[in-house]
Design an enzyme around this catalytic site. Sequence first.
Site, PDB file in Angstrom:
ATOM      1  N   ARG A 128       0.842  -1.201   0.000  1.00 43.15           N
ATOM      2  CA  ARG A 128       0.000   0.000   0.000  1.00 43.15           C
ATOM      3  C   ARG A 128       0.877   1.251   0.000  1.00 43.15           C
ATOM      4  NH1 ARG A 128      -2.363  -3.748   3.563  1.00 43.15           N
ATOM      5  NH2 ARG A 128      -4.532  -4.265   3.126  1.00 43.15           N
ATOM      6  N   ARG A 161     -11.790  -9.000   8.216  1.00 41.85           N
ATOM      7  CA  ARG A 161     -10.956 -10.100   7.702  1.00 41.85           C
ATOM      8  C   ARG A 161     -10.493 -10.993   8.855  1.00 41.85           C
ATOM      9  NH1 ARG A 161      -7.956  -6.221   3.237  1.00 41.85           N
ATOM     10  NH2 ARG A 161      -9.534  -6.555   1.628  1.00 41.85           N
ATOM     11  N   HIS A 168      -2.718   0.417   8.770  1.00 39.24           N
ATOM     12  CA  HIS A 168      -3.431  -0.402   7.784  1.00 39.24           C
ATOM     13  C   HIS A 168      -2.435  -0.888   6.726  1.00 39.24           C
ATOM     14  CE1 HIS A 168      -6.529  -1.824   5.126  1.00 39.24           C
ATOM     15  NE2 HIS A 168      -6.237  -0.942   4.190  1.00 39.24           N
ATOM     16  N   ASP A 225      -9.976  -4.558   8.213  1.00 40.11           N
ATOM     17  CA  ASP A 225      -9.012  -5.546   8.727  1.00 40.11           C
ATOM     18  C   ASP A 225      -9.648  -6.416   9.813  1.00 40.11           C
ATOM     19  OD1 ASP A 225      -7.124  -4.488   6.998  1.00 40.11           O
ATOM     20  OD2 ASP A 225      -6.432  -3.022   8.469  1.00 40.11           O
TER      21      ASP A 225
HETATM   22  P1  NAI Z   1     -10.045   2.079  -8.726  1.00 42.81           P
HETATM   23  O1  NAI Z   1      -8.889   2.317  -9.643  1.00 42.81           O
HETATM   24  O2  NAI Z   1     -11.052   1.052  -9.078  1.00 42.81           O
HETATM   25  O3  NAI Z   1     -10.820   3.465  -8.513  1.00 42.81           O
HETATM   26  C1  NAI Z   1     -10.194   4.649  -8.216  1.00 42.81           C
HETATM   27  C2  NAI Z   1     -10.946   5.766  -8.929  1.00 42.81           C
HETATM   28  O4  NAI Z   1     -10.402   7.022  -8.541  1.00 42.81           O
HETATM   29  C3  NAI Z   1     -10.839   5.691 -10.457  1.00 42.81           C
HETATM   30  O5  NAI Z   1     -12.117   5.546 -11.034  1.00 42.81           O
HETATM   31  C4  NAI Z   1     -10.193   7.018 -10.841  1.00 42.81           C
HETATM   32  O6  NAI Z   1     -10.672   7.560 -12.078  1.00 42.81           O
HETATM   33  C5  NAI Z   1     -10.576   7.889  -9.639  1.00 42.81           C
HETATM   34  N1  NAI Z   1      -9.741   9.075  -9.500  1.00 42.81           N
HETATM   35  C6  NAI Z   1      -8.402   9.198  -9.636  1.00 42.81           C
HETATM   36  N2  NAI Z   1      -8.032  10.481  -9.411  1.00 42.81           N
HETATM   37  C7  NAI Z   1      -9.145  11.168  -9.116  1.00 42.81           C
HETATM   38  C8  NAI Z   1      -9.413  12.526  -8.777  1.00 42.81           C
HETATM   39  N3  NAI Z   1      -8.436  13.434  -8.695  1.00 42.81           N
HETATM   40  N4  NAI Z   1     -10.691  12.885  -8.534  1.00 42.81           N
HETATM   41  C9  NAI Z   1     -11.700  11.974  -8.614  1.00 42.81           C
HETATM   42  N5  NAI Z   1     -11.511  10.686  -8.926  1.00 42.81           N
HETATM   43  C10 NAI Z   1     -10.253  10.280  -9.177  1.00 42.81           C
HETATM   44  O7  NAI Z   1      -9.419   1.789  -7.283  1.00 42.81           O
HETATM   45  P2  NAI Z   1     -10.167   1.112  -6.023  1.00 42.81           P
HETATM   46  O8  NAI Z   1      -9.967  -0.333  -6.053  1.00 42.81           O
HETATM   47  O9  NAI Z   1     -11.544   1.663  -5.962  1.00 42.81           O
HETATM   48  O10 NAI Z   1      -9.284   1.682  -4.809  1.00 42.81           O
HETATM   49  C11 NAI Z   1      -9.327   3.060  -4.489  1.00 42.81           C
HETATM   50  C12 NAI Z   1      -8.344   3.368  -3.380  1.00 42.81           C
HETATM   51  O11 NAI Z   1      -8.789   2.754  -2.160  1.00 42.81           O
HETATM   52  C13 NAI Z   1      -6.934   2.837  -3.612  1.00 42.81           C
HETATM   53  O12 NAI Z   1      -5.979   3.769  -3.167  1.00 42.81           O
HETATM   54  C14 NAI Z   1      -6.891   1.576  -2.773  1.00 42.81           C
HETATM   55  O13 NAI Z   1      -5.582   1.219  -2.418  1.00 42.81           O
HETATM   56  C15 NAI Z   1      -7.711   2.021  -1.590  1.00 42.81           C
HETATM   57  N6  NAI Z   1      -8.263   0.949  -0.770  1.00 42.81           N
HETATM   58  C16 NAI Z   1      -8.299   1.178   0.574  1.00 42.81           C
HETATM   59  C17 NAI Z   1      -8.847   0.266   1.429  1.00 42.81           C
HETATM   60  C18 NAI Z   1      -8.904   0.569   2.891  1.00 42.81           C
HETATM   61  O14 NAI Z   1      -9.281  -0.302   3.671  1.00 42.81           O
HETATM   62  N7  NAI Z   1      -8.552   1.765   3.334  1.00 42.81           N
HETATM   63  C19 NAI Z   1      -9.358  -1.027   0.919  1.00 42.81           C
HETATM   64  C20 NAI Z   1      -9.317  -1.152  -0.510  1.00 42.81           C
HETATM   65  C21 NAI Z   1      -8.780  -0.186  -1.321  1.00 42.81           C
END
Ligand code: NAI
Length: 308
Positions: free
Chosen positions: A88, A151, A175, A148
């Site tokens: 991450r 999980r 995390h 977490d």
């Molecule tokens: P994804 O790639 O499917 O979606 C991310 C979206 O953000 C994309 O559609 C993209 O166009 C958009 N984006 C990028 N820059 C942007 C901006 N400036 N303004 C608006 N939209 C923008 O990725 P996913 O799988 O949805 O993951 C998103 C984030 O969440 C990642 O950083 C991932 O690591 C994190 N994550 C965190 C978790 C947690 O427990 N905190 C768990 C799972 C993912």
Amino acid sequence: MKVTVVGAGNVGATCADVLAYRQLADEVVLLDIKEGLSEGKGLDMLQTATLLGFGTKITASTNDYSKTAGSDVVLITSGIPRKPGMTREELIGINAGIVKSVTENLIRYSPNAIVIVISNPMDTMTYLALKSSGLPKNRIIGMGGILDSARFKTYLSLALNASQHDIEGVVIGGHGDTTMIPLTRLATYKGVPVSQFLSAEQLKQVAADTMVGGATLTKLIGTSAWYAPGAAGALLVESIVRDQKRVFPCCVVLDGEYGQKDICLGVPVVIGRNGWEKIIDFQLNAEEQELFNKSAEAVRSMNSVLST
Ligand code: NAI
């Protein structure tokens, strides 16, 4: 209640879907920088309203923050997810810029909103959102510990061959694969410590599986997970908008609690209409406190990259 989700990717769209379906807000706004993505997913979601029986208004937009005005809660899921083999932490370069600008835009239109940060590396992104927004500390919450812990409970239920509903378990700390701390000592099955049912070796395995829980899914799917992360974000929103005062492990800024200062890290907090309202002291033993300190050290070194 109005809730905005920024990022209509896997996690953001899933979270918006749960929020709408469970009617946790009157209006859910879905926003993404990618042309048409939020509009398409928003319309698809709206077409499930008569099928699933909900009346939540869904607004979608390509980067028009005026649509988010007056939100009570905003969730930041924008940014890149990790690919197999990535940590991450490797996402910081790109995601820091995105999280900072998205937070500023959101606050301009919703100065009273509670901000939930999901983008990774989440502990550092939460710290960044706190510092760059200047918002009161109780209104900045990082989501990671709820996921977490889910999980952790899943792996415990598999080891116990029991229903997840009978299991309590909490993960605190960072995390990250190496920074999270599954509190096996405090985990219970039907109110009884799990150490009564599982050997030390089994518990060690459950903790290890939990810590790489995200990486395991990333390897299987090819990108990071979304069902549980989206649902975890929505659960947090529910406790806020319904003022449930539920206790969840969330990433919040510490001011001496758990022996740490000026860092955002996962600890059990009461979540209600004012955001995180109180930190609960789980009274860690010496071994757990040492793990917490190590976790803080790793996150602090990550945070230091922000200002260089
Ligand atoms: P994804 O790639 O499917 O979606 C991310 C979206 O953000 C994309 O559609 C993209 O166009 C958009 N984006 C990028 N820059 C942007 C901006 N400036 N303004 C608006 N939209 C923008 O990725 P996913 O799988 O949805 O993951 C998103 C984030 O969440 C990642 O950083 C991932 O690591 C994190 N994550 C965190 C978790 C947690 O427990 N905190 C768990 C799972 C993912």
